[in-house]
Design an enzyme around this catalytic site. Structure first.
Site, short mmCIF file in Angstrom:
data_model
loop_
_atom_site.label_atom_id
_atom_site.label_comp_id
_atom_site.label_asym_id
_atom_site.label_seq_id
_atom_site.Cartn_x
_atom_site.Cartn_y
_atom_site.Cartn_z
CG ASP A 38 35.24 31.18 32.67
OD1 ASP A 38 35.65 30.69 33.73
OD2 ASP A 38 35.23 32.40 32.45
CE LYS A 59 37.88 33.78 26.14
NZ LYS A 59 37.87 35.24 26.27
CG MET A 171 46.08 34.43 32.14
SD MET A 171 45.01 35.57 31.22
CE MET A 171 45.76 37.15 31.63
#
Length: 500
Positions: A38, A59, A171
């Site tokens: 990813d 993603k 995040m």
């Protein structure tokens, strides 16, 4: 139906710097038939799996190209395909630190597929370290906690963290303002030092600093986006003292933040790439050519069995040396078969390849290149020079020798054919700040494949001329025939230019 060969390696790719991949992770990639990766896993790591098919399962934040459930199903599908395959799932950071690796492992368990977990270095520790921020420090921080900044998963209960000295948020850049406000409401002082690191450990690393009360505005002002790590705590003050990775060029990182594409053969050495990384570059290794067996094997082998009448063997590439000894071995011969002739190498690199096989070149031109080899070779008129090369060798050597009355013969040792990069490699290639070219063939193929709007660094004048003929306008030749000089040529090309 399950297969005993089906096996899945869930690999932590580390935080971005390809040098932080573990040795176990590298070995698992080398054994893989298929690699799923990813956007958080540095695509440069795919060089450890040149034999594998690669599948991008990108993603990013809330804009998912493929759902986690679909990734789980794809892992199982690929592991069971064709009677069983070895699948490497390459994940940014560590597999089990907010990476949903446990869900992928559970999918393997449910499908009856054997698997392994290869831990990786988490960005929660590595990104702050590359920014000069330790997560613990005597007198300031005896504890730290790693939190997800994804508020979609519910409240974080920040009041429970009152005794933790350092908070590391993953995040959380999109929700940083809300998170900061909730931390202050939970009792953490607004003047607590804070820092946010985007793309930590990579040449694109950028850092914003402030306090818990101001960090969201500082991040917005700096334009930082995901992926980013935020550190909250007294340790963030240490950045001003311990900052080391974003060193200026004069401290040894002239290529920091630059993307350099190294064009090579599929089996080429990565020694140049290692030198470029040491100078701060993000390196993409792109195979533009590959080598195949000679199209005239019988004629070649007959010539190698009987070199009578040949005065000189001319070798104009490292691949020529490799192919020569492969053919000698196939014939049951060794270096003694060359005892009656003198050896000429086109440059120092080819001469080194000969030395690795126990032979010393009788002549190497002071300036590398076929033209100089032809003009300077100490061969007398009437002597025979056998050029061992590929089917696409330029005519400079032949023309220079025949002009002097030297007899030129040629034998095809191997064939040079284009290698097609994958779609992901091609897109990254087009974004490179500079490209290194190893041969005229590579220059022509790059121009045909991706155009000639590139700055290119080359080892010698012959490749430089081929590059200019292919339409490249900004060409820099290494000051000497060494990899170190080629790295310096690349640095000179991009030193004053922003990343593309």
């Amino acid at each position: 139906m399950n297969s005993s060969r089906a096996f899945v390696s869930l690999i932590g790719a580390g935080p971005g710097d390809p040098g932080l991949l573990t040795l176990r992770g590298q070995a698992a990639l080398q054994q893989a038939d298929v690699v799923l990766f990813d956007y958080l896993a540095n695509a440069e790591l795919l060089r450890h799996a040149p034999q594998a098919r690669t599948i991008y399962v990108g993603k990013k934040g809330f804009s998912e190209y493929i759902s986690q459930e679909e990734i789980n199903a794809l892992i199982v599908e690929q592991a069971l395909a064709g009677g069983g395959q070895r699948v490497a799932r390459l994940k940014g950071g560590d597999v089990f630190v907010f990476g949903r690796g446990s869900e992928e492992a559970q999918a393997c368990v449910e499908a009856g597929i054997a698997f392994e977990i290869v831990p990786g270095i988490s960005s929660a520790i590595a990104a702050p370290a590359y920014a000069g921020i330790p997560v613990t420090h005597r007198g300031d921080a005896r504890s730290f906690a790693v939190l997800t900044g994804n508020t979609k998963e519910g409240g974080a209960h920040y009041e429970r963290l009152s005794g933790v000295d350092t908070l590391v948020l993953l995040m959380g850049v999109r929700n940083l303002g809300q998170i900061a406000a909730e931390l202050i409401e939970a009792g953490r002082p607004a003047d607590t030092p804070a820092a946010t690191i985007q793309w930590g450990t990579t040449p694109q690393q950028r850092v914003a600093t402030g306090t818990l009360g101001t960090i969201a505005d500082e991040v917005r002002r700096a334009g930082l986006e995901a992926p980013a790590v935020t550190v909250v705590g007294e340790v963030a003050r240490l950045r001003s003292e311990l900052k080391w990775f974003e060193s200026p060029a004069e401290l040894g990182h002239p290529l920091l933040g630059k993307q350099v594409a190294v064009t090579r053969t599929r089996d080429g050495s990565s020694a140049l790439s290692d030198l470029l990384r040491a100078r701060g570059a993000e390196v993409l290794e792109v195979p533009l050519i590959r080598f195949e067996s000679s199209g005239e094997p019988q004629a070649l082998q007959a010539r190698l069995r009987d070199l009578s009448g040949v005065d000189w063997l001319a070798l104009s590439s490292n691949q020529a040396v490799t192919a020569l000894f492969t053919h000698l071995d196939d014939l049951g011969l060794d270096a003694r078969a060359l005892g009656g002739v003198r050896l000429a190498a086109v440059g120092p690199s080819t001469a080194r390849s000969l030395r690795e096989h126990g032979l010393r070149a009788d002549f190497v031109p002071s300036t590398p290149g076929a033209r100089h080899l032809g003009s300077d070779l100490p061969a007398r008129p009437g002597e025979v020079v056998l050029h061992l090369t590929s089917q696409v060798a330029e005519a400079e050597l032949q023309e220079a020798l025949e002009e002097r009355g030297v007899v030129y013969e040629r034998a095809e040792l191997y064939r040079t054919v284009p290698a097609e990069p994958g779609e992901n490699e091609l897109e990254r290639l087009k974004a490179a700040d500079v490209v290194t070219l190893a041969s005229g063939s590579a220059a022509r193929h790059l121009a045909a494949l991706a155009g000639n709007d590139f700055k290119v660094a080359v080892m010698g004048p012959q490749t430089a001329e081929a590059a200019r003929e292919a339409g490249f306008r900004e060409v820099r030749v290494a000051g000497s025939p060494s990899l170190e000089a080629l790295v310096e040529a690349a640095a000179e090309l991009v030193r004053s230019a922003p990343p593309r």
